[in-house]
Design an enzyme around this catalytic site. Structure first.
Site, PDB file in Angstrom:
ATOM      1  N   HIS A  12      -6.121   2.991 -12.984  1.00 48.14           N
ATOM      2  CA  HIS A  12      -5.000   2.517 -12.482  1.00 48.14           C
ATOM      3  C   HIS A  12      -4.762   1.048 -12.704  1.00 48.14           C
ATOM      4  O   HIS A  12      -3.235   0.939 -12.836  1.00 48.14           O
ATOM      5  CB  HIS A  12      -5.151   2.911 -10.964  1.00 48.14           C
ATOM      6  CG  HIS A  12      -3.564   2.786 -10.207  1.00 48.14           C
ATOM      7  ND1 HIS A  12      -2.609   3.605 -10.314  1.00 48.14           N
ATOM      8  CD2 HIS A  12      -3.372   1.755  -9.219  1.00 48.14           C
ATOM      9  CE1 HIS A  12      -1.698   3.057  -9.417  1.00 48.14           C
ATOM     10  NE2 HIS A  12      -2.244   1.877  -8.863  1.00 48.14           N
ATOM     11  N   TYR A  37       5.670   0.987   1.555  1.00 51.28           N
ATOM     12  CA  TYR A  37       5.332   2.471   1.650  1.00 51.28           C
ATOM     13  C   TYR A  37       6.345   3.108   2.501  1.00 51.28           C
ATOM     14  O   TYR A  37       7.141   4.183   2.327  1.00 51.28           O
ATOM     15  CB  TYR A  37       4.018   3.094   1.714  1.00 51.28           C
ATOM     16  CG  TYR A  37       3.118   2.489   1.037  1.00 51.28           C
ATOM     17  CD1 TYR A  37       2.713   3.804  -0.023  1.00 51.28           C
ATOM     18  CD2 TYR A  37       2.732   1.265   0.467  1.00 51.28           C
ATOM     19  CE1 TYR A  37       1.850   3.348  -1.164  1.00 51.28           C
ATOM     20  CE2 TYR A  37       1.639   0.981  -0.531  1.00 51.28           C
ATOM     21  CZ  TYR A  37       1.301   2.097  -1.509  1.00 51.28           C
ATOM     22  OH  TYR A  37       0.354   1.796  -2.491  1.00 51.28           O
ATOM     23  N   ASP A  91       2.288   1.622 -10.817  1.00 57.70           N
ATOM     24  CA  ASP A  91       2.307   1.720  -9.530  1.00 57.70           C
ATOM     25  C   ASP A  91       3.586   1.306  -9.034  1.00 57.70           C
ATOM     26  O   ASP A  91       4.480   2.103  -9.575  1.00 57.70           O
ATOM     27  CB  ASP A  91       1.021   0.575  -8.672  1.00 57.70           C
ATOM     28  CG  ASP A  91       0.725   1.108  -7.359  1.00 57.70           C
ATOM     29  OD1 ASP A  91      -0.129   1.896  -7.193  1.00 57.70           O
ATOM     30  OD2 ASP A  91       1.369   0.428  -6.394  1.00 57.70           O
TER      31      ASP A  91
END
Length: 474
Positions: free
Chosen positions: A444, A387, A238
């Site tokens: 993930h 982000y 990630d």
């Protein structure tokens, strides 16, 4: 031999000027090819840059000491949590919606009931304090990390390894893999440093705009230097994948090896050609049968699923503070927002289940401990801002997007990962891939889901790198 003889006769039939031109062209072409090969092999790096993310003006001197830290809680903190949980308003789910609309509120009530009446946060705080915690000031921020040294054993090689988490995870994701890495009885063992990304958990949030993966990478390089490590290994998934990759780009001389469980490649003609030809003649474009199984049909398996799963991404990359206001104020809203990712990102098939498959790979204690790290630190909004900072412009146009990765690299391709990147694509960006493994299961959150599989892959990669260093001529 006949072709060679014919070429020789043709060359001899040319006049002197033509012969010289032909020889000159061949030499020039060879020189250009050799230069291009040299440039491709040449180790490149990106600038370190500089930054100050603390409140107010940068002081003349910054405290660079390292201080012990302990996770703590209080009766008031737990009481406030319970009162907020008790005041939660729920919306009934649609009939037979399972997890296709997000976290199903019928199952959410069961999770919250466990959280309210059975989950023991004080006990989990003791679990968190199992490993030594520290903080140190870097670029104006209190950076939190755990530092785990292996038990001393004769004739065992100890190698420093930094593990970096992503969103919506935390340093706690690595608690199950930690003993596998530090207590291994083979010839190699790790001394593990596991930081919290600034703005996540117990690391202070940036007070100024612009804190992106490059800034995080520089902060973590400073941390490793402050701890006395001149060379070390890195592992991440990630955001941790991008941050550790940036670290390897900034100081390739310090990074002995980079291991990733989430990775992407550059877009280009090779990738486009692979998508066109891959389903029919995969061997022509460097795809294996497993690549084909994971990739195609491409739009159904990848594009549409990414669209279904990336709504959060667009919100957090544009207006994180708006959505963050709600989840930072409601513990149940926060749990739903975070735990829905631990459902679908572990296995997309979990969307078809009424309970989201959450307890197939995780315990509620582990899941809620991760939620509590966000809740008690109030770090949800600052984690979402990461982000925004990384997508203010096209990341492909950033210096790291235009620069290859030249350190030894190990890639673990988990079947449940949202994006599959074949080795032939990864080679466009990662120039020295020492290992590429099709992992047998897992999604993930690799370290949290399959700690043994991930640990085994890290060990086999590092052993390859160490052996190549031993046999490399000085």
């Amino acid at each position: 031999m006949q072709k060679l003889q014919a070429l020789k006769q043709t060359f001899c039939g040319l006049d002197v000027v033509q012969q010289r031109l032909l020889i000159g062209s061949a030499v020039a072409a060879g020189g250009i090819l050799a230069y291009m090969m040299y440039k491709r092999r040449q180790v490149k790096s990106i600038p370190l840059g500089e930054g100050w993310w603390g409140a107010g003006e940068k002081p003349l001197l910054e405290d660079n000491k390292i201080y012990p830290f302990k996770v703590q809680t209080s009766h008031e903190e737990i009481k406030d949590l319970h009162e907020r949980i008790d005041r939660t308003r729920y919306t009934d789910p649609l009939e037979d919606s399972r997890f296709h609309y997000g976290f199903n509120s019928t199952h959410l009530k069961k999770v919250v009931s466990y959280w309210r009446h059975e989950f023991d946060w004080k006990k989990q705080v003791a679990v968190l304090n199992k490993y030594p915690h520290f903080k140190t000031k870097i670029e104006g921020l209190d950076v939190h990390f755990i530092h785990v040294r292996p038990p001393h054993r004769e004739n065992q090689k100890v190698l420093p390894l930094m593990l970096v988490h992503g969103w919506p995870g935390s340093f706690y994701e690595f608690y199950k893999i930690m003993p596998l890495l530090t207590e291994n009885k083979s010839g190699v063992v790790f001394e593990v440093i596991c930081p919290s990304i600034p703005g996540y958990g117990f690391s202070e949030a940036p007070h100024k705009q612009g804190f992106d993966s490059l800034a995080a990478a520089r902060v973590f390089l400073t941390l490793m230097e402050r701890l006395g490590f001149s060379q070390f290994y890195l592992q991440g998934g990630d955001w941790g994948s991008l941050i550790t990759t940036n670290m390897a780009q900034m100081k390739p001389q310090c990074v002995k090896g980079l291991h990733l469980n989430m990775f992407t490649s550059r877009r280009g003609l090779k990738v486009l050609f692979s998508l066109m030809i891959g389903p029919y003649l995969p061997f022509l474009v460097g795809l294996t049968r497993e690549d084909v199984r994971r990739l195609f049909p491409y739009f159904e398996k990848n594009v549409w699923d990414i669209l279904r799963e990336s709504g959060y991404f667009h919100i957090q990359a544009t207006k994180p503070d708006t959505a963050g206001c709600g989840v930072n104020d409601s513990p149940v809203g926060l749990a739903a927002y975070i735990l829905e990712k631990f459902s679908s990102w572990t296995d997309l098939k979990n969307r078809d289940l009424v309970d989201g498959g959450l307890e197939r790979k995780f315990s509620l204690d582990d899941l809620l401990t991760n939620v509590m790290i966000y809740w008690t630190t109030g770090s949800m909004v600052s984690s979402m801002r990461f982000y925004k900072e990384n997508f203010k412009s096209n990341p492909d146009n950033r210096v790291d997007g235009k620069t290859g990765i030249f350190v030894p690299t190990g890639l673990a391709a988990f079947p449940g990962e949202l994006i599959h990147c074949p080795k032939s694509w990864a080679q466009l960006r990662f120039r020295h891939i020492y290992s590429y493994t099709f992992m047998s299961r897992g999604g993930h959150f690799a370290a949290f889901e399959e700690p043994q599989l991930l640990a085994d892959d890290i060990f086999q990669f590092v052993k390859k790198v160490e052996q190549s260093c031993t046999h490399r001529p000085m």
